[in-house]
Motif scaffolding. Structure first.
Motif, PDB file in Angstrom:
ATOM      1  N   ILE A  91       4.291   2.834  -2.724  1.00 21.37           N
ATOM      2  CA  ILE A  91       2.901   2.847  -2.226  1.00 21.37           C
ATOM      3  C   ILE A  91       2.050   1.860  -3.026  1.00 21.37           C
ATOM      4  N   SER A  92       2.276   1.800  -4.332  1.00 26.78           N
ATOM      5  CA  SER A  92       1.456   0.891  -5.148  1.00 26.78           C
ATOM      6  C   SER A  92       1.696  -0.568  -4.750  1.00 26.78           C
ATOM      7  N   LYS A  93       2.924  -0.849  -4.250  1.00 28.41           N
ATOM      8  CA  LYS A  93       3.228  -2.216  -3.792  1.00 28.41           C
ATOM      9  C   LYS A  93       2.654  -2.450  -2.399  1.00 28.41           C
ATOM     10  N   GLU A  94       2.855  -1.444  -1.498  1.00 29.68           N
ATOM     11  CA  GLU A  94       2.435  -1.616  -0.092  1.00 29.68           C
ATOM     12  C   GLU A  94       0.913  -1.573   0.067  1.00 29.68           C
ATOM     13  N   VAL A  95       0.234  -0.712  -0.710  1.00 30.71           N
ATOM     14  CA  VAL A  95      -1.221  -0.546  -0.544  1.00 30.71           C
ATOM     15  C   VAL A  95      -1.951  -1.302  -1.668  1.00 30.71           C
TER      16      VAL A  95
END
Ligand SMILES: NC(=O)c1ccc[n+]([C@@H]2O[C@H](COP(=O)([O-])OP(=O)(O)OC[C@H]3O[C@@H](n4cnc5c(N)ncnc54)[C@H](OP(=O)(O)O)[C@@H]3O)[C@@H](O)[C@H]2O)c1
Length: 255
Positions: free
Chosen positions: A82-86
């Motif tokens: 999530i930290s990469k995607e968002v």
């Protein structure tokens, strides 16, 4: 260093992960933080209820992540994704929890372990995942959920009281270890707040007993927003010198 902020309580542009976001306090925290400019990743198990929360959020860029803290899950893996995607996270609010009142004589080991997994082991997994390189930003803030039950006892709440005592101890140890990584760690310790959790308690103990419990709160029972404002403070730059503590928000119960 000049530490004068035009609004030290601002959460504008911050990315915050909120667990327990399908109900009660976690839902209200998510709604309030979004109204203050934060982008929220909503976490719980119940997808329709998470979608209801999503509809109530202000602003854009919010996400849902379905996680069950009772099933062994790769918390570090999904948080990294999530930290990469968002975006990398500025904050983590862990409001998921269970109370599960039960007299000691009727408490099975599996009941005890359900409380500990949901309230304590989940906190460990989330803290460990959050501090991974690239997952959170410098100056980020973790807010866990304790309770006044970490400090006093009530019948049928031995497991819950033990779990919240553990949360407060974790907060102190994690705050010291993670200070050098630029992460603050605190918790809020609410008194009784009107949510589904307290409806379940009312069904169990009866309306009369709930009245007696309410009388122990000089300011009456709280509402989820009372706690959301405290979480806002702990996440914001206004609390930049606050770590390792439990902020009691209890309408005077402990006094
Ligand atoms: N309400 C109070 O009076 C009070 C007082 C002191 C402290 N607290 C603490 O405040 C926090 C929030 O309480 P609340 O009153 O808002 O409770 P609530 O309305 O019962 O909500 C509990 C939340 O936890 C989530 N959850 C439960 N088990 C889960 C699991 N295995 N995996 C993932 N998520 C799970 C639920 O979502 P799903 O069912 O969708 O998974 C729900 O969103 C808790 O930690 C509680 O101990 C509450």
């Amino acid at each position: 260093m000049n530490m004068i902020y035009s609004n030290p309580f601002s959460l504008q542009g911050k990315h915050v992960l909120v667990t327990g976001a399908s109900s009660g306090i976690g839902r209200e925290v998510a709604v309030w933080l979004s109204s203050q400019g934060a982008r929220i990743t909503l976490v719980a198990r119940d997808i329709p209820r998470l979608e209801e929360t999503l509809l109530r959020l202000e602003g854009e860029g919010h996400t849902i992540a379905v996680v069950d803290f009772l099933n062994e899950q790769d918390v570090s893996g999904w948080m990294k994704r999530i930290s990469k995607e968002v975006a990398p996270f500025d904050g983590l609010v862990h409001a998921a929890g269970v109370q599960a009142p039960m007299p000691i004589r009727a408490t099975s080991l599996s009941h005890w372990e359900k409380i500990m997994s949901t309230n304590v082991t989940s906190s460990f997994s989330l803290i460990k995942a959050f501090r991974q390189k690239g997952v959170c930003l410098d100056g980020s803030s973790i807010v866990l959920f304790s309770s006044v039950m970490a400090k006093v006892g009530e019948p049928a709440l031995m497991g819950y009281c033990a779990s919240k005592g553990a949360v407060e101890s974790m907060v102190r140890a994690a705050a010291i270890e993670l200070a050098r990584e630029g992460i603050r760690v605190n918790c809020v310790a609410p008194g009784v707040v009107k949510t589904e959790m307290t409806e379940t308690l009312k069904d169990l103990v009866g309306g009369g007993s709930m009245e007696i419990i309410e009388q122990k709160h000089p300011l009456g029972f709280g509402v989820p927003a009372d706690v959301a404002y405290a979480v806002n403070y702990l996440l914001s730059p206004a609390a930049r010198w606050v770590t390792g503590t439990a902020l009691v928000v209890d309408g005077g119960y402990l006094a």
